[in-house]
Design an enzyme around this catalytic site. Structure first.
Site, PDB file in Angstrom:
ATOM      1  N   GLU A 158      30.396  34.181  48.283  1.00  0.00           N
ATOM      2  CA  GLU A 158      29.284  35.294  47.820  1.00  0.00           C
ATOM      3  C   GLU A 158      27.837  34.462  47.699  1.00  0.00           C
ATOM      4  O   GLU A 158      27.504  34.276  46.922  1.00  0.00           O
ATOM      5  CB  GLU A 158      29.801  35.883  46.358  1.00  0.00           C
ATOM      6  CG  GLU A 158      30.718  36.789  46.210  1.00  0.00           C
ATOM      7  CD  GLU A 158      30.763  37.345  44.929  1.00  0.00           C
ATOM      8  OE1 GLU A 158      31.503  38.328  44.939  1.00  0.00           O
ATOM      9  OE2 GLU A 158      30.406  37.109  43.991  1.00  0.00           O
ATOM     10  N   GLU A 170      37.634  40.731  47.859  1.00  0.00           N
ATOM     11  CA  GLU A 170      37.551  40.589  46.255  1.00  0.00           C
ATOM     12  C   GLU A 170      37.182  42.120  45.619  1.00  0.00           C
ATOM     13  O   GLU A 170      36.179  42.461  46.140  1.00  0.00           O
ATOM     14  CB  GLU A 170      36.660  39.606  45.939  1.00  0.00           C
ATOM     15  CG  GLU A 170      36.424  39.297  44.219  1.00  0.00           C
ATOM     16  CD  GLU A 170      35.579  38.364  43.827  1.00  0.00           C
ATOM     17  OE1 GLU A 170      35.673  37.153  44.366  1.00  0.00           O
ATOM     18  OE2 GLU A 170      34.759  38.574  42.779  1.00  0.00           O
ATOM     19  N   ALA A 175      30.817  44.559  37.482  1.00  0.00           N
ATOM     20  CA  ALA A 175      30.656  43.212  38.493  1.00  0.00           C
ATOM     21  C   ALA A 175      30.473  41.899  37.590  1.00  0.00           C
ATOM     22  O   ALA A 175      30.952  41.124  37.868  1.00  0.00           O
ATOM     23  CB  ALA A 175      29.405  43.337  39.019  1.00  0.00           C
ATOM     24  N   TRP A 216      40.873  41.053  42.298  1.00  0.00           N
ATOM     25  CA  TRP A 216      40.334  39.796  41.502  1.00  0.00           C
ATOM     26  C   TRP A 216      40.805  40.252  39.913  1.00  0.00           C
ATOM     27  O   TRP A 216      40.490  41.159  39.520  1.00  0.00           O
ATOM     28  CB  TRP A 216      38.945  39.707  41.447  1.00  0.00           C
ATOM     29  CG  TRP A 216      38.326  38.658  40.746  1.00  0.00           C
ATOM     30  CD1 TRP A 216      37.892  38.655  39.336  1.00  0.00           C
ATOM     31  CD2 TRP A 216      38.067  37.368  40.969  1.00  0.00           C
ATOM     32  NE1 TRP A 216      37.313  37.406  38.688  1.00  0.00           N
ATOM     33  CE2 TRP A 216      37.611  36.615  39.973  1.00  0.00           C
ATOM     34  CE3 TRP A 216      38.447  36.404  41.975  1.00  0.00           C
ATOM     35  CZ2 TRP A 216      37.561  35.219  39.932  1.00  0.00           C
ATOM     36  CZ3 TRP A 216      38.325  35.035  42.378  1.00  0.00           C
ATOM     37  CH2 TRP A 216      37.624  34.673  41.181  1.00  0.00           C
ATOM     38  N   GLU A 223      38.879  39.076  29.800  1.00  0.00           N
ATOM     39  CA  GLU A 223      38.037  40.074  30.092  1.00  0.00           C
ATOM     40  C   GLU A 223      38.696  41.090  31.274  1.00  0.00           C
ATOM     41  O   GLU A 223      39.919  40.916  31.461  1.00  0.00           O
ATOM     42  CB  GLU A 223      36.990  38.995  31.093  1.00  0.00           C
ATOM     43  CG  GLU A 223      37.673  38.522  32.194  1.00  0.00           C
ATOM     44  CD  GLU A 223      36.626  37.594  33.132  1.00  0.00           C
ATOM     45  OE1 GLU A 223      35.292  37.648  32.703  1.00  0.00           O
ATOM     46  OE2 GLU A 223      37.040  37.478  34.390  1.00  0.00           O
TER      47      GLU A 223
END
Length: 298
Positions: free
Chosen positions: A162, A248, A254, A282, A289
């Site tokens: 990225e 991904e 995000a 992902w 999380e």
């Protein structure tokens, strides 16, 4: 935790020679069915020229999720989730490859070897936001991986996870050209190229494309953050005749947290299916999380 049943197509291999780098894919596996992947007319196709769509999971940053970087995990994903591709997201900064290259390479090699034995595809991912600052190290890494696995149709390469706000034409594209040259010394296998703004500006890359065979441009999305505006960017890139790969994506925001956006996730999945775009979710991790596919302590 929320989990989508997404994948199909994986078998238990009958041969397990751990020391072999490449081997014949087990009968009935994804690699046995599709063989060497190619890009033709902006689409990913198999060795007979038929369209193919890979579905799979990404491992979490290698330096922070070591317990999942092993054959047991890949076999479980293959046999229980029926993935056809796994992404080995090798962390580069933050205690990753730059500080511990031998350890990180060993983790990648264990995942790649497992994928080869199981007959699925595997993406070797230089998981970095600043790869343009690590050009020599990245080129040496990819040349070594391509030399080792270049004859294996299973192995795909993602050269820059990225990029952030670097210029596509002035920084990211020249970086990719250097990595492509290193890889192409040994293999024609598919190379996935990260794009500007955390791999969202795929349309920017498509307007100044790289003239090489068997490449696809990466786009990443998180359903609670990236919606129709990003789909329009992807559609624009497709209209320019390039191949794209959702290497991904997540169901949440995000930053990896927030609520799971089920409606927007289904919008994205329908879009991917409509355009036959391969995708990798992902991530296989048990961090607390929303982006984690596993519960803490899994």
């Amino acid at each position: 935790s929320y989990r989508l049943k997404l994948f199909s197509g994986c078998v238990r291999p009958l041969i397990t020679f751990a020391l072999l780098v490449c081997m014949t894919a087990p009968s009935g596996s994804a690699v046995a069915e599709h063989g060497q992947l190619q890009v033709q007319n902006g689409k990913l196709v198999n060795d007979r020229g038929f369209a193919v769509r890979l579905r799979g999971m990404s491992l979490f940053w290698s330096q922070w999720s070591t317990q999942f970087w092993n054959e047991d995990t890949i076999r479980w994903l293959c046999e229980d989730w029926n993935i056809t591709v796994v992404r080995a997201a090798m962390g580069v900064e933050g205690g990753g490859y730059l500080e511990n290259p031998d350890i990180e390479k060993q983790r990648v090699q264990e995942v790649v070897s497992a994928a080869i034995r199981l007959g699925i595809y595997v993406i070797i991912d230089w998981h970095d936001h600043h790869a343009d600052q690590h050009i020599d190290g990245a080129a040496a890494f990819f040349e070594e991986m391509a030399s080792r696995y270049g004859r294996c149709p299973n192995v795909l390469f993602e050269t820059f996870n990225e990029p952030e706000y670097q210029s596509w034409s002035d920084v990211i594209k020249p970086y990719h050209l250097r990595m492509i040259a290193a890889i192409r010394m040994h293999t024609p296998n598919l190379i996935i190229l990260g794009t500007r703004t955390w791999s969202q500006d795929v349309d920017d890359a498509a307007s100044d494309p790289i003239d090489e065979r068997n490449i696809a441009y990466a786009f990443h999305f998180y359903a609670a953050t990236h919606k129709d505006a990003l789909r329009k960017k992807v559609a624009d890139a497709l209209s320019r005749g390039v191949a794209v790969f959702a290497s991904e994506w997540g169901t949440c925001a995000a930053d990896g947290n927030g609520a799971v956006d089920i409606q927007e996730t289904h919008e994205w999945l329908s879009f991917l299916e409509k355009h036959q775009i391969s995708d990798v979710n992902w991530a296989i991790n048990d961090k607390l999380e929303a982006a984690s596919a596993l519960r803490p302590g899994a």
